[in-house]
Scaffold this motif. Sequence first.
Motif, mmCIF file in Angstrom:
data_model
loop_
_atom_site.group_PDB
_atom_site.id
_atom_site.type_symbol
_atom_site.label_atom_id
_atom_site.label_comp_id
_atom_site.label_asym_id
_atom_site.label_seq_id
_atom_site.Cartn_x
_atom_site.Cartn_y
_atom_site.Cartn_z
ATOM 1 N N ALA A 1 0.862 -1.360 -0.121
ATOM 2 C CA ALA A 1 0.131 -0.081 0.047
ATOM 3 C C ALA A 1 0.687 1.178 0.088
ATOM 4 O O ALA A 1 0.457 2.286 -0.443
ATOM 5 N N VAL A 2 2.094 1.046 0.501
ATOM 6 C CA VAL A 2 2.986 2.440 0.429
ATOM 7 C C VAL A 2 3.575 2.402 -0.860
ATOM 8 O O VAL A 2 3.568 3.548 -1.282
ATOM 9 N N HIS A 3 4.003 1.326 -1.681
ATOM 10 C CA HIS A 3 4.375 1.461 -2.887
ATOM 11 C C HIS A 3 3.620 1.880 -4.136
ATOM 12 O O HIS A 3 3.645 2.546 -4.986
ATOM 13 N N ASP A 4 2.407 1.398 -4.012
ATOM 14 C CA ASP A 4 1.381 1.242 -5.145
ATOM 15 C C ASP A 4 -0.102 0.863 -4.604
ATOM 16 O O ASP A 4 -0.454 -0.324 -4.632
ATOM 17 N N PRO A 5 -0.778 1.639 -3.722
ATOM 18 C CA PRO A 5 -1.885 1.302 -3.386
ATOM 19 C C PRO A 5 -2.997 0.929 -4.267
ATOM 20 O O PRO A 5 -3.728 -0.011 -3.825
#
Length: 487
Positions: A431-435
Amino acid sequence: MTPSDTPPRRRLLHAATLVATFDDTRRELPGGSVLLHDERIEAVYAAGELPAALLETLRQAGEVIDARGLLLTPGLINTHHHMYQSLTRAVPAAQDAELFGWLRTLYPIWARLTPEMVRVSTQTAMAELLLAGCTTSSDHLYLYPNGVRLDDAIEAAADVGMRFHAARGSMSVGESAGGLPPDALVEREDRILADTQRLIETYDDAGRYSRLRIVAAPCSPFSVSPDLMRESAALARSLGTRLHTHLAENDHDVAYSRARFGMTPTEYAQSVGWLGEDVWHAHCVQLDAEGIARFAATGTGVAHCPCSNMRLASGIAPVRRMLDAGVPVGLGVDGSASNDGAHLLAEARQALLLARVGRALAPPEVGPDGQRRYGCDLGPAEMTARQVLELATRGGARVLGRAHDLGQITPGYAADLVLWRLDGLAQAGAAVHDPLAALVFTQAPPVALALVGGRVLVQEGRLTTLDLGPLLERHNRLARQLLRGEP
């Protein structure tokens, strides 16, 4: 979040971690907000664009939903289902069969269906879909024993509140006439056509934000006659509704078409008037290159059901080739007894993974240098996370003929929206890198809020229109009765 159940004149979903619009430009808006006006979307704002005065007015009215930490997407769209089959999930005798054997095993059980069973299974299936972020679903009910009517499913669906495309399925060619279903489960064709017309004229709503549409849907080439296919198509087109059936699901399906009609499934569909922008076919696993070209040229849609296709060992549908050719493709969970689940986001994940496996197994390509390259050498991105989510939103809307009101977050479109939680263990890091990609690459996150036409149907993982406990107790009691043949 404490939104009221009745949609206000205006409501704001504010400051989402990401608004994935799936609009024509595929905008993704970190910190974005979406303004609703009754049942439709009024405006979409990137971070910093929302007028402060409007935000304050809506806050004072108690009509702001805090979407911080949540992902906002369009509601998902399911293009193929058999909801009554939730009563026969994981039946031991059918667990390891391919399509025709599976059907022959389950037909005698389904012959005991009652109106109550259809009503309860419809609500159970819709509950599962909604809790997994699906806001629009089709359903293909094609057998009508013991007084069952499509009205039973329609009335049950109205109590749930999700958008519904109810397909009046049918079977008219039994075993004695060379079909697959037992004779006791087929209907007279004049009665099928009369009932289809009655249902369309009674229930079908062709309006832009329609919550109920009726579809003419003879079951399959191996269970109805060419005459019924032709007459159903003519009836549907005269009344302005759509057409749906199964096609080219596995090798036996193709062999039946060749032996019975002397044609491929696509040639047969064309011969009976079942190609066109108002038609969609389920599965199409065995669609050949000529079939793909004809589907693309006519705008004929496909409901891709990867879990069911794997469960019944039907094969890998050539979805990438369909999309590249311009075929409209949406996702379907298919029957709850051939998928054993009704989770459209999980279906999207399987679509991505299966496409990549299919690429690795495909024959080698010969490059400009004459070298043979295999799928595993070319990289895995036969399908990306955003592409499968597009199948589940925009793609499904197009297949159902709803491309102008569903499937994207755009002003004027229906307020069918889902807020997803991304703070769970399964989404940690992703979710931090690509939600947005986290929806597909990780295990499905829970739904914080689901709205259909601005109305809240799911809030913090709970349905607002159904009491799930009593429904499941009733469903399981009926499932036992159905399998055992009890009254």
